[in-house]
Design a protein around this motif. Structure first.
Motif, short mmCIF file in Angstrom:
data_model
loop_
_atom_site.label_atom_id
_atom_site.label_comp_id
_atom_site.label_asym_id
_atom_site.label_seq_id
_atom_site.Cartn_x
_atom_site.Cartn_y
_atom_site.Cartn_z
N ASP A 100 81.62 33.77 17.16
CA ASP A 100 80.51 34.28 16.36
C ASP A 100 80.38 35.80 16.39
O ASP A 100 79.40 36.35 15.90
CB ASP A 100 79.19 33.66 16.82
N ARG A 101 81.38 36.49 16.98
CA ARG A 101 81.23 37.94 17.15
C ARG A 101 82.57 38.66 17.17
O ARG A 101 83.61 38.10 17.51
CB ARG A 101 80.48 38.23 18.46
N TYR A 102 82.50 39.91 16.80
CA TYR A 102 83.61 40.84 16.99
C TYR A 102 83.02 42.21 17.23
O TYR A 102 81.77 42.38 17.25
CB TYR A 102 84.58 40.81 15.81
N TYR A 103 83.85 43.21 17.45
CA TYR A 103 83.36 44.52 17.90
C TYR A 103 83.97 45.64 17.08
O TYR A 103 85.12 45.55 16.62
CB TYR A 103 83.67 44.72 19.38
N VAL A 104 83.19 46.70 16.91
CA VAL A 104 83.64 47.91 16.22
C VAL A 104 83.61 49.05 17.24
O VAL A 104 82.61 49.22 17.95
CB VAL A 104 82.74 48.24 15.03
N LEU A 105 84.69 49.80 17.33
CA LEU A 105 84.82 50.85 18.33
C LEU A 105 85.21 52.16 17.66
O LEU A 105 86.03 52.18 16.73
CB LEU A 105 85.86 50.45 19.37
N LYS A 106 84.64 53.25 18.15
CA LYS A 106 85.02 54.60 17.72
C LYS A 106 85.50 55.35 18.94
O LYS A 106 84.76 55.52 19.92
CB LYS A 106 83.83 55.32 17.09
N THR A 117 78.23 37.24 13.49
CA THR A 117 78.40 36.64 12.16
C THR A 117 77.49 35.44 11.93
O THR A 117 77.14 35.15 10.79
CB THR A 117 79.86 36.21 11.95
N TYR A 118 77.13 34.72 13.00
CA TYR A 118 76.21 33.59 12.83
C TYR A 118 75.52 33.31 14.15
O TYR A 118 75.90 33.82 15.21
CB TYR A 118 76.93 32.35 12.32
N GLU A 119 74.50 32.46 14.08
CA GLU A 119 73.73 32.07 15.27
C GLU A 119 73.45 30.59 15.20
O GLU A 119 73.14 30.05 14.13
CB GLU A 119 72.42 32.87 15.32
N LYS A 120 73.56 29.92 16.33
CA LYS A 120 73.30 28.48 16.38
C LYS A 120 72.14 28.24 17.34
O LYS A 120 72.16 28.69 18.49
CB LYS A 120 74.55 27.73 16.85
N MET A 134 87.89 44.91 16.75
CA MET A 134 88.61 44.05 17.70
C MET A 134 87.87 42.73 17.85
O MET A 134 86.66 42.66 17.68
CB MET A 134 88.73 44.73 19.07
N MET A 135 88.64 41.70 18.13
CA MET A 135 88.08 40.37 18.31
C MET A 135 88.91 39.62 19.34
O MET A 135 90.15 39.65 19.28
CB MET A 135 88.06 39.60 16.99
N PHE A 136 88.25 38.95 20.26
CA PHE A 136 88.98 38.15 21.24
C PHE A 136 89.52 36.89 20.58
O PHE A 136 88.83 36.24 19.79
CB PHE A 136 88.08 37.80 22.43
N THR A 137 90.76 36.57 20.90
CA THR A 137 91.43 35.43 20.25
C THR A 137 91.90 34.38 21.25
O THR A 137 92.40 33.34 20.84
CB THR A 137 92.65 35.94 19.45
#
Length: 513
Positions: free
Chosen positions: A476-482, A423-426, A491-494
């Motif tokens: 800054d990230r999450y994942y899409v799974l099939k 979603t973003y980069e620093k 999914m996203m780590f929380t």
């Protein structure tokens, strides 16, 4: 003077009191949610744990009231619960320090063919006035398999020693924890005859070219051809080369670590590839012609430590577990494993393991001499949170044996695809560049990029979801799974650590799209 001291003491006590008050005010709200909004049971299942997750550790004891309503399901005839809920309401106790609670659902009767049975459990209230209901206020339990809609998963990797691997299936919301030291090798059940190593235990293996007599091999055995291998000088940490003439010399650089031997350019690697492909195994493909299968020296990896690490730290690699010599044969339908201690010259053990079409890999313990149940069936897991992961390869310009913690891989052998959404980069100056992608909460099935799904590299998640040096969870990230059945999930780590700061207590949230 005495009056001044007295006033200072009063002021100091006031500050302490204020700090105590502020500490209490700084606590986040205590909310209760179901861990998953759908729970399915297979025919062979008799019990299921219905989890209630808390936003933080409980600071006072209390009770959660959970009500339920059923479709074709009556209490005492079709199901029971613990705590007991025969009146239609279940009182779930909460103790100080608890991070969650569970209700044990016991299925007594499966539905008659052609009918359905299900229950909806709902959070009804609390006896502590400032407790509130979180995002998932109800959970549907089906007496037969259904695809899960969403969930919050506290991974059962076991704390800072990460003693467990955890397999997770998105469609059922089921996680399967397995002690990672219960096996060293795993046999592929597909058309090819392949052997995988347990990377979570830092297992490695070296082929002895041209040597097929298992009892003839000891530490003093000469290699048929000396090997010129790459290494790191232990004094200068600079690349060097070593000439290996004997088994004893090979053992010095076989265990996984910075000083492991290898030569990537020449295809000499003593670990499986990080991608997990069939062609990347340390064991060559097992031939159905017996004389073509050589002896391997297997480094059994490192023991799981028993002392917990300090908060924020890990302790995952203990003493080295030793070496064994192994030879594996195959007739195409089964594997025959010959194995012995390295100094054994009189007898060796032999066991035949048939291929099992319902599982991708069949695990085997060389130390216990038996097959071990590790992976669920091939279509019943999507990601493996192995905790510890190792391989020989690149870390920047360095080539060495590498070990990672907090590691996750997806089931590429089982046809699962996955990609990362950033979603973003620093940059190094702290300047943030936001990308034109939806946030996790706004991501829908229409946003899926089918061409981005990766099916040939299991390490897309890896350990990149957290910053071990900064001790933080990356946002800054999450994942899409099939999955293999065609269901899509995000999914996203929380969470990266427990509320007490202990590593090996990751949490993620997911939702079916």
């Amino acid at each position: 003077m005495k009056k001044t001291i007295f006033l200072k003491v009063i002021l100091f006590l006031f500050v302490l009191s204020s700090c105590s008050d502020d500490d209490t005010k700084d606590l986040i709200d205590f909310t209760v949610s179901f861990g998953s909004d759908t729970i399915s049971t297979a025919e062979e299942d008799t019990t299921k744990e219905i989890t209630l997750t808390f936003s933080r550790a409980a600071t006072e004891a209390g009770t959660i009231s959970v009500s339920y309503s059923g479709i074709n399901a009556e209490y005492g005839t079709d199901f029971t619960t613990a705590p007991v809920g025969s009146s239609g309401t279940i009182s779930v106790p909460v103790s100080v320090g608890d991070l969650g609670s569970t209700i044990t659902f016991t299925k007594l009767l499966d539905p008659i063919e052609g009918t359905t049975k299900s229950l909806v459990f709902s959070i009804d209230g609390f006896d502590v006035t400032d407790w509130t209901t979180g995002s998932t206020s109800s959970s549907t339990v089906s007496f037969s398999p259904i695809a899960a809609l969403s969930g919050i998963i506290d991974l059962e990797t076991g704390g800072s020693n990460m003693p467990n691997q955890v397999y997770f299936d998105f469609s059922t919301g089921v996680q399967t924890p397995v002690k990672r030291d219960t096996w060293e090798i795993a046999l592929y059940n597909g058309a090819e005859n392949r052997v995988y190593l347990n990377s979570a235990m830092l297992v490695s293996a070296a082929e002895l070219s041209g040597i097929t007599d298992i009892l003839s091999v000891t530490e003093e055995t000469d290699l048929t051809t000396p090997l010129e291998l790459n290494a790191l000088d232990p004094m200068t940490f600079q690349p060097t080369t070593v000439t290996v003439n004997t088994i004893e010399e090979l053992l010095q650089g076989l265990p996984i670590g910075y000083f492991q031997y290898g030569d990537i350019d020449e295809g000499i690697v003593f670990t499986d590839s990080w991608q997990g492909d069939l062609e990347g195994t340390a064991f060559a493909e097992i031939s159905t012609t017996a004389d073509e299968n050589n002896i391997y020296i297997v480094s059994l990896g490192s023991a799981i430590p028993t002392e917990s690490a300090d908060p924020g730290s890990i302790s995952t690699t203990g003493d080295h577990r030793g070496f064994m010599k192994v030879r594996i044969l195959s007739d195409g339908n089964s594997y025959t494993i010959q194995y012995a201690a390295l100094d054994e010259t009189t007898n060796y053990s032999e066991i035949t393991v048939p291929k099992n079409s319902s599982h991708l890999l069949s695990a085997f313990s060389l130390t216990d001499g038996q097959s071990v149940s590790v992976e669920p069936a091939g279509d019943e897991w999507d990601i493996n949170f192995s905790g510890v992961f190792s391989y020989y390869g690149y870390q920047g310009s360095l080539i060495a044996g590498l070990t990672y913690s907090d590691y996750a891989v997806h089931n590429t052998l089982g046809g699962v695809g996955l990609y990362q959404v950033t979603t973003y980069e620093k940059d190094s100056d702290g300047v943030v560049t936001e990308f034109d992608v939806p946030s996790y909460s706004n991501f829908t099935i229409g946003d899926i990029e089918e061409s981005s799904l990766v099916y040939d590299d299991r390490s897309i998640i890896g350990s990149g979801w957290r910053d071990a040096f900064g001790g933080i969870l990356k946002d800054d990230r999450y994942y899409v799974l099939k999955d293999a059945a065609g269901n899509y999930y995000k999914m996203m780590f929380t969470a990266y650590v427990s509320s007490e700061g202990e590593r090996g207590n990751a949490q993620f949230t997911y939702e079916r799209l």
